[in-house]
Design a protein around this motif. Structure first.
Motif, PDB file in Angstrom:
ATOM      1  N   ILE A 132       0.852  -1.189   0.000  1.00 31.28           N
ATOM      2  CA  ILE A 132       0.000   0.000   0.000  1.00 31.28           C
ATOM      3  C   ILE A 132       0.887   1.239   0.000  1.00 31.28           C
ATOM      4  O   ILE A 132       1.677   1.442   0.935  1.00 31.28           O
ATOM      5  N   ILE A 133       0.782   2.019  -1.051  1.00 32.15           N
ATOM      6  CA  ILE A 133       1.549   3.263  -1.164  1.00 32.15           C
ATOM      7  C   ILE A 133       0.589   4.441  -1.032  1.00 32.15           C
ATOM      8  O   ILE A 133      -0.361   4.562  -1.817  1.00 32.15           O
ATOM      9  N   ASP A 134       0.827   5.273  -0.056  1.00 29.06           N
ATOM     10  CA  ASP A 134       0.060   6.515   0.102  1.00 29.06           C
ATOM     11  C   ASP A 134       0.880   7.658  -0.476  1.00 29.06           C
ATOM     12  O   ASP A 134       2.086   7.777  -0.220  1.00 29.06           O
ATOM     13  N   ALA A 135       0.221   8.484  -1.262  1.00 28.74           N
ATOM     14  CA  ALA A 135       0.926   9.533  -1.993  1.00 28.74           C
ATOM     15  C   ALA A 135       0.036  10.768  -2.105  1.00 28.74           C
ATOM     16  O   ALA A 135      -1.136  10.762  -1.696  1.00 28.74           O
ATOM     17  N   TRP A 136       0.607  11.819  -2.679  1.00 24.96           N
ATOM     18  CA  TRP A 136      -0.120  13.050  -2.965  1.00 24.96           C
ATOM     19  C   TRP A 136      -0.246  13.217  -4.474  1.00 24.96           C
ATOM     20  O   TRP A 136       0.716  12.977  -5.199  1.00 24.96           O
ATOM     21  N   PHE A 137      -1.430  13.637  -4.920  1.00 22.25           N
ATOM     22  CA  PHE A 137      -1.691  13.797  -6.344  1.00 22.25           C
ATOM     23  C   PHE A 137      -2.077  15.244  -6.645  1.00 22.25           C
ATOM     24  O   PHE A 137      -2.954  15.817  -5.994  1.00 22.25           O
ATOM     25  N   ASP A 138      -1.391  15.822  -7.618  1.00 20.85           N
ATOM     26  CA  ASP A 138      -1.671  17.195  -8.052  1.00 20.85           C
ATOM     27  C   ASP A 138      -2.155  17.143  -9.499  1.00 20.85           C
ATOM     28  O   ASP A 138      -1.367  16.927 -10.427  1.00 20.85           O
ATOM     29  N   GLY A 139      -3.460  17.304  -9.688  1.00 22.51           N
ATOM     30  CA  GLY A 139      -4.027  17.251 -11.026  1.00 22.51           C
ATOM     31  C   GLY A 139      -3.608  18.412 -11.907  1.00 22.51           C
ATOM     32  O   GLY A 139      -3.650  18.303 -13.133  1.00 22.51           O
ATOM     33  N   ARG A 140      -3.167  19.503 -11.321  1.00 23.56           N
ATOM     34  CA  ARG A 140      -2.752  20.661 -12.111  1.00 23.56           C
ATOM     35  C   ARG A 140      -1.445  20.408 -12.836  1.00 23.56           C
ATOM     36  O   ARG A 140      -1.223  20.918 -13.936  1.00 23.56           O
ATOM     37  N   THR A 141      -0.582  19.603 -12.228  1.00 22.64           N
ATOM     38  CA  THR A 141       0.715  19.297 -12.855  1.00 22.64           C
ATOM     39  C   THR A 141       0.817  17.824 -13.262  1.00 22.64           C
ATOM     40  O   THR A 141       1.867  17.397 -13.744  1.00 22.64           O
ATOM     41  N   SER A 142      -0.265  17.049 -13.039  1.00 27.80           N
ATOM     42  CA  SER A 142      -0.290  15.605 -13.351  1.00 27.80           C
ATOM     43  C   SER A 142       0.844  14.872 -12.644  1.00 27.80           C
ATOM     44  O   SER A 142       1.462  13.955 -13.195  1.00 27.80           O
ATOM     45  N   SER A 143       1.123  15.262 -11.414  1.00 20.94           N
ATOM     46  CA  SER A 143       2.249  14.694 -10.664  1.00 20.94           C
ATOM     47  C   SER A 143       1.762  13.917  -9.445  1.00 20.94           C
ATOM     48  O   SER A 143       0.703  14.225  -8.878  1.00 20.94           O
ATOM     49  N   VAL A 144       2.546  12.923  -9.060  1.00 26.03           N
ATOM     50  CA  VAL A 144       2.253  12.102  -7.892  1.00 26.03           C
ATOM     51  C   VAL A 144       3.523  11.992  -7.048  1.00 26.03           C
ATOM     52  O   VAL A 144       4.578  11.609  -7.551  1.00 26.03           O
TER      53      VAL A 144
END
Length: 308
Positions: A131-143
């Motif tokens: 299980i990997i918890d991460a942050w997602f930024d849809g404005r830059t398409s980055s994780v």
């Protein structure tokens, strides 16, 4: 009209899935609830802890972001999980399997929590959840990855073709993990709702404190080399089924496995009773291999729904 209780609805829905998939699977034993190891699955990251932004270029293995998918709606972006991974973005709504799905779309805004879950199987009887918890930024398409948790699993039941169902304890819940073998899983959840999972596994909890018990019924097709029956197969013209056939070798067959997991408890029992079964759907001949080309661009007829 008299309303049915939750248990009755679940029984009817389970019977419906069994009818669609075939006859019930053969019953099998299961470990006791106390013998199933307990594991901790952290809560998803909280939006209040999110960074202001994530620079373009940051990635997590197996996660693809497609910002061009919704060309007419630039405020949305699509997130896909590869390699049998399952993902969840934002928060998991009530009733949705916590394992997530193979893809989702999300409105572009601030930075959101993202979870990637993958079933890792080793030798027979050995498996874990990554299980990997991460942050997602849809404005830059980055994780941006934040934490990784590995949850060891125990075998709850074994079935044909080396198929195994896993689980672990999470407080008073039994978490059941059902592999998909890269096929879609159809299931009936403890509330009697029918759903489908299209990523590498289905994880769902059974509440052992439920007054009337809890139950999951699922069905999935798996590949096997069993020789097909001498009886002739009825032709199948649905593109999804024909795609299965084209992906098989001539001596291979796809057969349906049915899984049932339930927990119950009476006042006389010291701990919840578990029942898990895995087996071939009876009288199922399967989908045999074919070398004939198939036009997968052919349209699929839409069902006609009469609201009257």
């Amino acid at each position: 009209m008299r309303r049915l209780g939750t248990s009755a609805c679940a029984a009817i829905a389970a019977a419906s899935l069994a009818f669609v998939a075939g006859a019930p699977a053969h019953a099998a034993g299961a470990p006791s609830f106390s013998s199933v190891p307990e594991a901790r699955v952290p809560e998803m990251l909280h939006p209040k802890d999110a960074p202001d932004a994530i620079p373009a270029g940051e990635r997590v293995e197996g996660v693809r972001v497609d910002g061009d998918m919704f060309k007419g709606a630039p405020t949305f972006t699509a997130v896909h999980a590869d390699g049998g991974r399952c993902l969840s973005v934002g928060a998991i709504p009530p009733g949705v399997p916590p394992s997530g799905s193979a893809a989702t779309s999300i409105r572009v805004g601030g930075v959101l929590p993202l979870r990637v879950e993958r079933l890792v199987e080793g030798k027979p009887g050995e498996a874990e959840l990554e299980i990997i918890d991460a942050w997602f930024d849809g404005r830059t398409s980055s994780v941006r990855p934040a934490t990784t948790t590995r949850v060891p699993l125990t075998v709850l039941a074994r079935g044909p073709a080396s198929y195994e169902v896993y689980g672990f304890r999470k407080g008073s819940e039994l978490q059941v993990v059902i592999p998909s073998r890269q096929q879609r899983i159809g299931y009936v959840d403890p509330r009697g709702q029918i759903g489908f999972a299209q990523c590498g596994h289905l994880r769902m909890g059974l509440d052992t404190t439920a007054k009337n018990g809890a139950m999951i019924v699922a069905a999935v097709h798996i590949r096997t080399t069993r020789a097909p029956s001498a009886r002739s197969h009825a032709p199948s013209f649905h593109p999804a089924v024909m795609q299965q056939r084209e992906g098989l070798a001539p001596d291979e067959v796809m057969r349906a496995v049915q899984i049932s997991a339930s927990t119950s408890r009476t006042k006389r029992e010291r701990e919840p009773l578990l029942s898990v079964s895995v087996g071939w759907v009876e009288d199922e001949e399967g989908v045999v291999g074919s070398n004939h080309p198939v036009n997968m661009d052919a349209p699929i007829a839409e069902p006609i729904i009469d609201d009257e």
